[in-house]
Write an enzyme that holds these catalytic residues in place. Structure first.
Site, PDB file in Angstrom:
ATOM      1  N   ASP A 141     -32.005  26.363  -8.941  1.00  0.00           N
ATOM      2  CA  ASP A 141     -31.071  26.880  -7.938  1.00  0.00           C
ATOM      3  C   ASP A 141     -31.686  26.665  -6.564  1.00  0.00           C
ATOM      4  OD1 ASP A 141     -32.289  29.858  -7.199  1.00  0.00           O
ATOM      5  OD2 ASP A 141     -32.541  29.383  -9.318  1.00  0.00           O
ATOM      6  N   GLU A 169     -29.232  42.085  -5.885  1.00  0.00           N
ATOM      7  CA  GLU A 169     -30.654  42.412  -5.984  1.00  0.00           C
ATOM      8  C   GLU A 169     -31.033  43.694  -5.262  1.00  0.00           C
ATOM      9  OE1 GLU A 169     -33.152  39.031  -4.989  1.00  0.00           O
ATOM     10  OE2 GLU A 169     -31.497  37.647  -5.382  1.00  0.00           O
TER      11      GLU A 169
END
Length: 253
Positions: A57, A147
């Site tokens: 990613d 997150e």
């Protein structure tokens, strides 16, 4: 203290140091290989190599990517997929379009991810993502990257916002999004809600020296120090748990 003993030990260390600098290729590599764990070499481990489908990613942090030269550092494997950051909260990743185009030309299976801001309205964030990302047949589903815990709302309200983002995105693209998070965050913050405990598409980050995440997962981000030809910086290394058929079943129809 035995002065002669310590002098002898220091002399041996000095000789070894000279040899390392003087003939560093063969000797340095020998000593280097004594270290069984190096964060940038985890992809060589059996517990990673056993997976058939590997990916990365990226975001603007990787700078200019040479998409035509993207190769797995292990010649027996390949980069099968890439997730590309599209949005950070309500801000666009300034290299998304360039990376999206490059990944398309390279024929690596690609998907777009949204870094979620826990303190910002979920509908506004979803609207920015939709304006930024156009998916086509064969692309990977959108990814919700969560997150952080909000400091303006409780965990239940945060989970409600995440569900709303997922619903808006699913209704727009017609596919179930993937949720990305750290293993501890997903377990402690999201899984108390049965919706997330039973969620069907999960991408877990865990860089610790483990054989696999200890909760259910589809993608595993096992390292943030993965060396890839064509990218100047180290990137995140990922694997997909499943067969080629399972992987293709995820793709946008």
């Amino acid at each position: 203290m035995n002065f002669k003993k310590w002098w002898f030990i220091l002399s041996i260390i000095g000789v070894i140091s000279i040899l390392l600098f003087q003939y560093k290729k063969p000797i340095y590599r020998w000593f280097y290989n004594l270290n069984k764990y190096d964060a940038s070499m985890v992809y060589k481990s059996d517990h990673i190599k056993k997976y058939a489908i590997h990916g990365i990613d990226v975001s603007h942090h990787q700078g200019i990517i040479e998409w035509d030269n993207i190769e797995h550092p292990d010649s027996t494997m390949q980069i099968d997929f890439v997730f590309i950051r599209a949005v950070v909260g309500t801000e666009l990743d300034n290299r998304f379009k360039e990376n999206w185009s490059g990944a398309t030309k390279s024929q690596i299976k690609k998907g777009a991810y949204h870094y979620y801001w826990s303190n910002v309205n979920s509908a506004k964030q979803a609207a920015v993502f939709i304006n930024q990302v156009v998916l086509h047949k064969g692309d990977l589903p959108p990814v919700l990257d969560i997150e952080d815990i909000s400091n303006v709302q409780n965990k239940a309200s945060l989970r409600k916002g995440l569900k709303n983002w997922i619903k808006i995105i699913k209704d727009h693209y017609g596919v179930q999004p993937i949720i990305y998070s750290g293993e501890a965050f997903y377990r402690d913050v999201l899984m108390p809600d049965s919706y997330f405990e039973e969620y069907p598409r999960i991408w877990i980050a865990n860089y610790n020296r483990i054989n696999a995440p200890r909760i259910e997962w589809d993608f595993w981000q096992y390292s943030d120090r993965f060396p890839v030809d064509g990218i100047k910086t180290l990137v995140d290394g990922n694997v997909f748990q499943g067969s080629q058929h399972d992987f293709e079943a995820l793709l946008v129809p």
